[in-house]
Scaffold this motif. Structure first.
Motif, PDB file in Angstrom:
ATOM      1  N   UNK A  57       8.688  30.562   2.937  1.00 57.91           N
ATOM      2  CA  UNK A  57       8.800  30.576   4.387  1.00 57.91           C
ATOM      3  C   UNK A  57       7.448  30.968   4.976  1.00 57.91           C
ATOM      4  N   UNK A  58       6.932  30.113   5.838  1.00 59.38           N
ATOM      5  CA  UNK A  58       5.654  30.358   6.498  1.00 59.38           C
ATOM      6  C   UNK A  58       5.939  30.896   7.898  1.00 59.38           C
ATOM      7  N   UNK A  59       5.391  32.074   8.196  1.00 55.00           N
ATOM      8  CA  UNK A  59       5.684  32.771   9.450  1.00 55.00           C
ATOM      9  C   UNK A  59       4.391  32.944  10.231  1.00 55.00           C
ATOM     10  N   UNK A  60       4.477  32.775  11.549  1.00 53.01           N
ATOM     11  CA  UNK A  60       3.274  32.815  12.388  1.00 53.01           C
ATOM     12  C   UNK A  60       3.617  33.361  13.767  1.00 53.01           C
ATOM     13  N   UNK A  61       2.646  34.007  14.380  1.00 52.79           N
ATOM     14  CA  UNK A  61       2.708  34.384  15.781  1.00 52.79           C
ATOM     15  C   UNK A  61       1.299  34.281  16.333  1.00 52.79           C
ATOM     16  N   UNK A  62       1.175  34.277  17.657  1.00 53.03           N
ATOM     17  CA  UNK A  62      -0.163  34.165  18.240  1.00 53.03           C
ATOM     18  C   UNK A  62      -0.691  35.501  18.749  1.00 53.03           C
ATOM     19  N   UNK A  63      -0.140  36.605  18.251  1.00 52.81           N
ATOM     20  CA  UNK A  63      -0.616  37.913  18.726  1.00 52.81           C
ATOM     21  C   UNK A  63      -1.839  38.415  17.981  1.00 52.81           C
ATOM     22  N   UNK A  64      -2.254  37.716  16.928  1.00 51.62           N
ATOM     23  CA  UNK A  64      -3.454  38.113  16.200  1.00 51.62           C
ATOM     24  C   UNK A  64      -3.258  39.240  15.219  1.00 51.62           C
TER      25      UNK A  64
END
Length: 449
Positions: A57-64
């Motif tokens: 599972x690839x997890x991402x957010x744009x909060x850095x």
């Protein structure tokens, strides 16, 4: 959340919300009678829908946020619960923003952010996925969540469920007991009106021993973006900014102009060219009352530097017992996710009774309604004896409909508060100019779609 949002003071907000967005919360079923969200492998001891082949599972957010931060807040717990899953978190930075990842063909299975910005993030990659049927398939009890959280997500999703909340934040009012004691002013209490709060602020605002003390302030982006009248920055139907609505005058006057009339507040803004904020509360400390996120005490290292407590957010006379809107952190499965069942099991776990209770004990506000989970809040922290009932004293205000322009418009709007407070613009002019600039920002964004 400080931003979460994704920015913190109108000035240190980016760093704070990047941190806030990591917060995961705790709660369970309603009043001990409504069944909560069971742990994914409770009962039989086997996880549902475990595939025959290995899962990544690839997890991402744009909060850095860094990989270390992700692991501390989510990754380690997920891997422990699902040892057969490979959890791959990709930090957002130059070369690995969501757009960069999609351009190179990198799959992303789960996105997360605060609800205010999740929709913009998911829409930017056209990755929205309605989780309604999948949540039902996996036995997620939506009735166990705080109703406003699910209703708000569905409203913003046009009736679809694009994400589920895993932690929550609201606005509360912190106060420095030492300053109240020093000047013989009675402490704030739950259930106060804004008029009563402003009276207390006047009593605290003063010069003493060469030091200027300020009665009250609030974080502009957080209190305005989650305001008690549920006025959105952008009308969901017309996609026009709303800053000509008279409600904004009342909100800004109450939250900022009224306390800003006090001499010490005026002098601070004039000399520092900023509003009093977190450091004035904890580090200096010269600030008596501060409205901010419910996660605040658990997000900084020196909250013990002062003798503090908290009360419920003061209310308007025409909105009795109505607090702020909430600002939950939400996790959503993307339309491109390879194994949506596995992704759903991870999100179900983060919202399970087990995970919510564990995180509530650390000071992460629950997303479920169970009394048992609420009572566990902050019990494993140095602040367990504070007035945490304040978090539930008011009703959560109805959530505004979120859209992909919210972050951009907020960046336009909040600096005008500073300009009004510095006397550079009157309120009417500031709101008119904010409206015009926000309209242009939205028009420009539409051209890029």
């Amino acid at each position: 959340m400080g931003t979460k949002r994704k920015k913190l003071n109108v000035y240190w907000m980016p760093a704070f919300i990047a941190g806030i967005v990591w917060i995961v919360s705790g709660c369970s079923g309603s009043g001990g009678q409504m069944k909560g969200n069971a742990d994914p492998d409770s009962g039989s001891g086997k996880k549902e829908n475990v595939p025959a082949e290995p899962v990544e599972l690839v997890i991402h957010t744009n909060n850095g946020g860094t990989a270390e931060s992700f692991d501390a807040n989510y990754g380690d717990r997920i891997r422990k619960k699902f040892p057969d899953y490979k959890i791959n978190y990709i930090q957002s930075k130059a070369g690995s923003t969501l757009q960069d990842l999609l351009a190179t063909g990198q799959r992303v299975d789960i996105l997360f952010q605060t609800d205010s910005y999740y929709f913009e993030l998911a829409e930017s990659g056209k990755l929205q996925f309605d989780m309604t049927d999948l949540a039902k398939k996996h036995g997620v009890n939506l009735g166990a969540f705080e109703p406003q959280l699910i209703e708000g997500l569905k409203t913003s999703g046009g009736g679809k469920l694009y994400a589920l909340p895993v932690s929550n934040m609201i606005q509360v009012m912190y106060y420095n007991k030492g300053l109240f004691d020093k000047f013989g002013v009675p402490y704030p209490k739950d259930g106060m009106s804004w008029d009563e709060t402003m009276d207390l602020a006047k009593k605290l605002d003063r010069e003493d021993g060469g030091t200027s003390y300020i009665g009250f302030t609030a974080s502009p982006a957080h209190i305005l973006g989650n305001n008690q009248y549920s006025v959105p920055y952008v009308d969901a139907k017309t996609e026009k900014p709303t800053f000509l609505d008279d409600a904004w005058k009342k909100l800004i006057d109450t939250y900022f102009l009224q306390p800003g009339k006090n001499p010490s507040y005026q002098n601070f803004v004039t000399s520092k060219k900023k509003l009093p904020y977190r450091l004035e509360f904890t580090d200096t400390p010269i600030l008596g009352m501060f409205v901010f996120n419910s996660s605040f005490p658990f997000s900084i290292p020196n909250m013990n530097a002062i003798n503090w407590d908290l009360v419920a957010l003061p209310t308007f006379k025409d909105k009795p017992k109505v607090g702020s809107q909430s600002m939950p952190v939400v996790f959503g499965i993307t339309s491109m996710a390879k194994n949506k069942d596995a992704a759903m099991e991870v999100i179900k776990y983060l919202a399970s009774d087990e995970a919510q209770i564990a995180e509530a004990k650390k000071g992460n506000m629950p997303v479920l309604t169970s009394d048992a989970v609420k009572k566990s809040f902050a019990q494993d922290t140095p602040f367990k004896d504070k007035n945490w009932g304040a978090l539930y004293y008011n009703q959560i205000a109805p959530a505004v409909t979120k859209n992909s322009y919210l972050l951009s418009v907020e960046k336009v709007f909040t600096p005008y508060v500073q300009q009004v407070m510095e006397g550079k613009k009157d309120l009417n002019t500031a709101l008119r100019e904010a409206q015009e600039q926000a309209e242009k920002t939205i028009a420009d964004a539409k051209l890029k779609k």
